[in-house]
Design a protein around this motif. Structure first.
Motif, PDB file in Angstrom:
ATOM      1  N   HIS A 198     -80.255  87.000  40.325  1.00  0.00           N
ATOM      2  CA  HIS A 198     -79.981  88.427  40.335  1.00  0.00           C
ATOM      3  C   HIS A 198     -79.462  88.951  41.678  1.00  0.00           C
ATOM      4  O   HIS A 198     -78.480  89.682  41.727  1.00  0.00           O
ATOM      5  CB  HIS A 198     -81.237  89.186  39.925  1.00  0.00           C
ATOM      6  CG  HIS A 198     -81.022  90.662  39.846  1.00  0.00           C
ATOM      7  ND1 HIS A 198     -80.232  91.224  38.859  1.00  0.00           N
ATOM      8  CD2 HIS A 198     -81.439  91.667  40.638  1.00  0.00           C
ATOM      9  CE1 HIS A 198     -80.191  92.528  39.048  1.00  0.00           C
ATOM     10  NE2 HIS A 198     -80.915  92.824  40.121  1.00  0.00           N
ATOM     11  N   LYS A 233     -71.115  91.896  42.824  1.00  0.00           N
ATOM     12  CA  LYS A 233     -70.749  92.697  41.658  1.00  0.00           C
ATOM     13  C   LYS A 233     -69.437  93.462  41.834  1.00  0.00           C
ATOM     14  O   LYS A 233     -68.622  93.549  40.922  1.00  0.00           O
ATOM     15  CB  LYS A 233     -71.882  93.682  41.350  1.00  0.00           C
ATOM     16  CG  LYS A 233     -71.839  94.260  39.961  1.00  0.00           C
ATOM     17  CD  LYS A 233     -73.069  95.087  39.677  1.00  0.00           C
ATOM     18  CE  LYS A 233     -73.094  96.326  40.545  1.00  0.00           C
ATOM     19  NZ  LYS A 233     -74.268  97.182  40.297  1.00  0.00           N
ATOM     20  N   GLU A 285     -75.806  90.644  42.122  1.00  0.00           N
ATOM     21  CA  GLU A 285     -75.669  92.044  42.530  1.00  0.00           C
ATOM     22  C   GLU A 285     -74.756  92.140  43.760  1.00  0.00           C
ATOM     23  O   GLU A 285     -73.905  93.023  43.871  1.00  0.00           O
ATOM     24  CB  GLU A 285     -77.072  92.590  42.865  1.00  0.00           C
ATOM     25  CG  GLU A 285     -77.135  94.088  43.080  1.00  0.00           C
ATOM     26  CD  GLU A 285     -76.862  94.881  41.801  1.00  0.00           C
ATOM     27  OE1 GLU A 285     -76.420  96.026  41.953  1.00  0.00           O
ATOM     28  OE2 GLU A 285     -77.064  94.355  40.682  1.00  0.00           O
TER      29      GLU A 285
END
Lengths: 445, 111
Positions: free
Chosen positions: A218, A225, A222
């Motif tokens: 994660h 992104k 992120e």
């Protein structure tokens, strides 16, 4: 007039300076003009800021207005890229490694560990390749070095791309870990993934990789992104790049080595003569002649002080066993085993060592001969650095069995070239035969 | 095609030609140029101020203008630009092309 002691003024000037610096950084401007271009842009922002303050705005509001009127740092930066860099740069490095604004450069959790992991993988790869290429012949050495450079350049690019928040870099970093994991397991555990064959350091390494894997999740997703897509064509090229890492390992096995001697360059011929006395064979003389049309340019790569030797051996079947001699005794390396007396005659002094005659049983060769359970082998080492291409060399095995045999069933002469390929002549008493090409493992026919 | 309200966009070459034209009158620096452009065009050409710097650097790279630094009291130093002989030639050629284009476009549009 600006009051330099006013903290609001200092803060506003800092914002203007930062905007100028970021704009130039986005533009990938060469170092030689970076400072003066930053000064010029800062000067323009300053003029606008002053003009806005003269209308009554406070320093901070005027700075905001000046920055807004100037335009986004990444948009103006992209215009600068086109001025100072070639279109190739814009389409490659400019796309893969765009500038990241200073305000968004703080690394997420785990980023440091990922970069350390990739660095370790690269260093281990470099050490392995440096160690391996020493023993490679020239063509393979060049190919492996070229593939290694592209491979390491890829991983260096991936690390830089990750630091610059690029999605493609994260995808390739994940791929690097999978390739390393798969490659290590395949190398040590074999195709059947036999876990029992894995050494402890490899198991530890695998667990270390698995432990680091979650940081790819994660947090880093992120982090990347906001990256802009690099396009399908570039994506395909990048996806293919890690193949270089795989090919580095596989290349030496499939690249034809034009600088090395081939099977067709080796010629072998053997002649046997059985001397009989009162109906039994009292002496067997085997003369083997071998010749190389050409030799390896670097038989063992560039590794210094490496002794390289071929071997030529004689295998005899049909001679009675010696009774109470045990295989274990022979394996201890007894030099005075008297089943055969052997004299070696050479031309050119290429023979460096004479293997003592040894009794071998079928199990040693993982082979079952229908008419014989025991054979005798003797042979000699041939120093490759003493061999000349185009020159015939003769080796004579003059053997005298202590136990008389009525016949010698089969005589096999095997020339083994560094365990890579060889030639074998199979003959009976008082006959001759040409060698035929054989591949390792050199088991008896 | 309906208007999006923003008017026609300047191409990189047209923007360069406008800058050359302004610099043919006198030396100017970046912020001054963008202000002149806005004022002379009566607001019709109103670009982000930062766009002038890449354009100036491109013209300088191509040898059409030459920059020099000048120290300013109580402000950061400024970079002034002036046309080079090559810039004058390019401006003359650019003006000819522009007149021909505008004349053709006017004819097509009936203006």
């Amino acid at each position: 007039m600006t009051d330099q002691n006013d903290p609001r003024v200092g803060a506003a000037i800092g914002r203007l300076r930062r905007h100028a610096t970021d704009t130039v950084a986005f533009g990938s401007v060469p170092a030689s003009v970076r400072a003066e271009l930053t000064d010029e842009i800062f000067s323009g922002l300053w003029d606008r800021w002053q003009a806005d303050m003269e209308t009554g705005l406070d320093p901070d509001a005027a700075a905001s207005l000046a920055i807004e009127a100037f335009g986004s740092d990444d948009v103006i930066g992209r215009d600068l890229v086109a001025v100072y860099r070639s279109s190739l740069f814009v389409r490659t490095i400019g796309t893969l490694l765009p500038h990241v604004a200073a305000t968004t450069r703080r690394w997420p959790d785990g980023m440091g560990r990922v970069l350390i992991l990739l660095t370790i993988l690269m260093l281990v790869g470099i050490l392995g390749i440096v160690n391996a290429i020493e023993s490679l012949p020239p063509t393979r050495m060049v190919v492996v070095v070229a593939l290694s450079i592209s491979s390491f350049a890829t991983w260096a690019l991936v690390m830089r791309g990750l630091a610059k928040r690029q999605k493609w870099a994260l995808a390739l970093a994940r791929l690097a870990v999978v390739i390393t994991l798969g490659g290590t397991l395949a190398a040590f555990a074999g195709p059947a993934l036999d876990v029992e064959r894995l050494p402890v350091p490899v198991i530890s390494g695998v667990f270390a990789l698995l432990a680091v894997w979650p940081v790819f999740g994660h947090g880093l997703a992120e982090w990347v992104k906001g990256s802009i897509g690099i396009g399908r064509r570039f994506g395909i090229v990048l996806a293919a790049l890690p193949l270089a890492s795989v090919l580095v390992v596989a290349a030496p096995t499939f690249i034809p080595e034009v600088t090395a001697a081939a099977q067709s360059d080796l010629h072998l011929r053997a002649i046997s003569t059985c001397v009989r006395s009162e109906g039994v064979v009292s002496r067997l003389v085997v003369t083997a002649t071998f010749q190389w049309d050409r030799l390896d340019v670097l038989p063992r790569g560039t590794r210094p002080n490496t002794f390289v030797a071929d071997s030529i051996s004689l295998w005899m079947e049909g001679v009675p066993a010696v009774g109470d001699l045990r295989l274990e005794t022979l394996r201890d390396g007894r030099q005075d085993f008297q089943v055969f007396h052997s004299t070696t005659i050479t031309t050119g002094g290429v023979v460096t060592d004479l293997f003592p005659a040894q009794e071998w049983r079928d199990s040693d060769f993982d082979h079952v001969t229908p008419d014989s359970s025991t054979g005798y082998q003797l042979g000699s080492s041939i120093a490759l650095d003493k061999i000349e291409a185009g020159q015939p060399y003769v080796i004579t095995f003059d053997t005298q069995p202590e136990v008389a045999a009525t016949a010698i069933d089969r005589v096999i002469v095997t020339y083994d070239h560094l365990g890579v390929f060889g030639s074998r002549a199979i003959l009976a008493c008082d006959s001759s035969a040409d060698g035929v090409t054989i591949d390792p493992p050199f088991r008896l026919p | 095609m309906p208007s999006d309200g923003e008017g026609p966009k300047l191409s990189r070459g047209e923007f360069g030609l406008l800058l050359l034209s302004l610099l043919s009158k006198r030396e100017m620096y970046g912020y001054e140029l963008i202000g002149q452009l806005r004022a002379t065009s009566e607001g019709a050409i109103d670009l982000p101020e930062g766009t002038v710097y890449p354009a100036l650097r491109r013209l300088e790279r191509d040898g059409l203008i030459q920059g020099r630094w000048e120290t300013v009291e109580s402000a950061p130093r400024r970079r002034y630009y002036a046309l080079t002989p090559k810039g004058h030639t390019a401006l003359a050629a650019g003006r000819r092309d522009w007149h021909r284009f505008r004349s053709g476009a006017d004819t097509v549009m009936g203006t």
